[in-house]
Motif scaffolding. Structure first.
Motif: not given
Lengths: 167, 220
Positions: B130, B138, B141
């Motif tokens: 990523k 992330s 999330e």
């Protein structure tokens, strides 16, 4: 058991990384390489088989079309020959007919001429005989007895002549 | 209770003495055996007409490979060799008790090392897939409120991995030792089959399965 030694921890990590490198080099790579190579071989063989099949199919089509061409050509040649033969036949027949007609005509003409000639011959012979008879009568003194003899002679000669003519 | 202790085999006399534990030495043995076996079985590999041995080897390696690559997903294929190696290593380490060695996985140091490597791999895979920014994002999330828990997971994931493996192997080892002390003939056989072989392999599978799952999660 529960004591944690940082050195051993480090050694374990290093061991695992070394093991990873060695396993990669000595186990995974050779085996996976071989499998990939085999797959490649199989794929290439499949491709080859397919290509040759395709080729065979094409050849077959080619041959079939060639065969069909030959057949139609043969048919056309045969047809042409038949037509030609028919024409020739008709021509020969017509020629023959014409010739035959000509020959008959000729024969007829010859026959007629012959006949005419024969009649003419006969006529001239008769005339000659008549002239000869007349001259004989004139030359000899004509008495009754003589008249009779001459008449008889004439008849005899004419009869002989007609007999030879008939024959 | 001296069986439970992880003894120091020898000491390297530098930096004030580096103790080399039993687990490290047994790991060396396992490494030697694995690499030796690998070299032995990968001789004379043939592309055409493989022998029986080669077919078995190929089946084993490909099924292991397929299993791990199936767990780690499409995006994590580059981590498959590591996961395979860990699977084989832990599997061997867990059943080496059959040969009279103390399983290295009974040593907390080893399971900690494995867990640390796992979490490093997971986070590295996340960053690699990523990018640093995406990796940091992330953590928030699926919703922002999850951020503290996600951060906690960095510690919890390896801790649970390490403790599960350690606890299982230690427990199996202790039970086996007790059974052997009570009835040393016949009876240990079925227990050994279960604790040393079945449980050992299952724990190796579970460890790698969870690591793969986390890696898969991280790279998606």
């Amino acid at each position: 058991m529960l004591n944690i030694s940082p050195w051993n921890l480090l050694f374990t990590v290093v061991n695992l990384l070394v093991l990873l490198a060695l396993m990669k080099k000595f186990l995974y790579k050779p085996v996976l390489n071989i499998i990939a190579k085999r797959q490649e071989l199989i794929d290439s063989q499949f491709a080859q088989a397919q290509a040759s099949q395709e080729e065979a199919k094409q050849l077959k089509e080619q041959y079939e079309s060639c065969l069909a061409d030959a057949k139609t050509e043969q048919e056309s040649i045969l047809k042409e020959a038949k037509v030609q033969a028919g024409i020739e036949y008709d021509k020969i027949l017509a020629d023959a007919n014409e010739k035959a007609a000509q020959m008959i005509e000729d024969a007829k003409k010859v026959g007629l001429e012959e006949k005419e000639k024969a009649v003419k011959d006969a006529e001239s012979e008769i005339a000659k005989l008549a002239v000869a008879a007349a001259s004989k009568i004139v030359s000899q003194a004509s008495d009754e007895k003589n008249d009779y003899v001459i008449y008889e002679e004439f008849l005899k000669k004419a009869g002989e002549k007609s007999e030879t003519d008939r024959n | 209770m001296e069986e439970l202790n992880c003894e120091t085999v020898f000491t390297i006399p530098i930096f004030g003495g580096i103790d080399i534990g039993e687990s490290v030495v047994v790991t060396w043995i396992i490494m030697a055996v694995l690499v030796g076996l690998s070299i032995l079985v990968t001789r004379n590999l043939k592309v055409e007409n493989p022998g029986k041995g080669q077919v078995i080897l190929e089946t084993a390696v490909t099924s292991l490979h397929n299993m791990v690559s199936g767990m780690v997903g499409e995006n994590g294929q580059r981590y498959v060799p590591y996961l395979m190696t860990v699977l084989v290593y832990i599997g061997f380490a867990n059943i080496i008790g059959l040969f009279g060695f103390k399983p290295p996985t009974k040593d907390l140091t080893v399971t900690i090392a494995l867990a640390v490597m796992s979490i490093v791999l997971i986070e590295f895979a996340g960053i690699y897939a990523k990018g640093a920014k995406g990796w940091v994002k992330s953590f928030a999330e699926p919703v922002a409120i999850m951020t503290p828990f996600n951060i906690l997971e960095i510690v919890i994931k390896p801790l649970s991995l390490c403790m599960r493996l350690f606890g299982n192997v230690l427990g199996a080892f202790v039970i086996m030792e007790l059974i052997k002390q009570v009835i040393p003939v016949v009876l240990p056989v079925p227990f050994s089959l279960y604790f040393d072989i079945f449980d050992g392999l299952i724990q190796a599978y579970v460890f790698v399965f969870l690591t793969s799952l986390f890696v898969k999660e991280a790279v998606e």
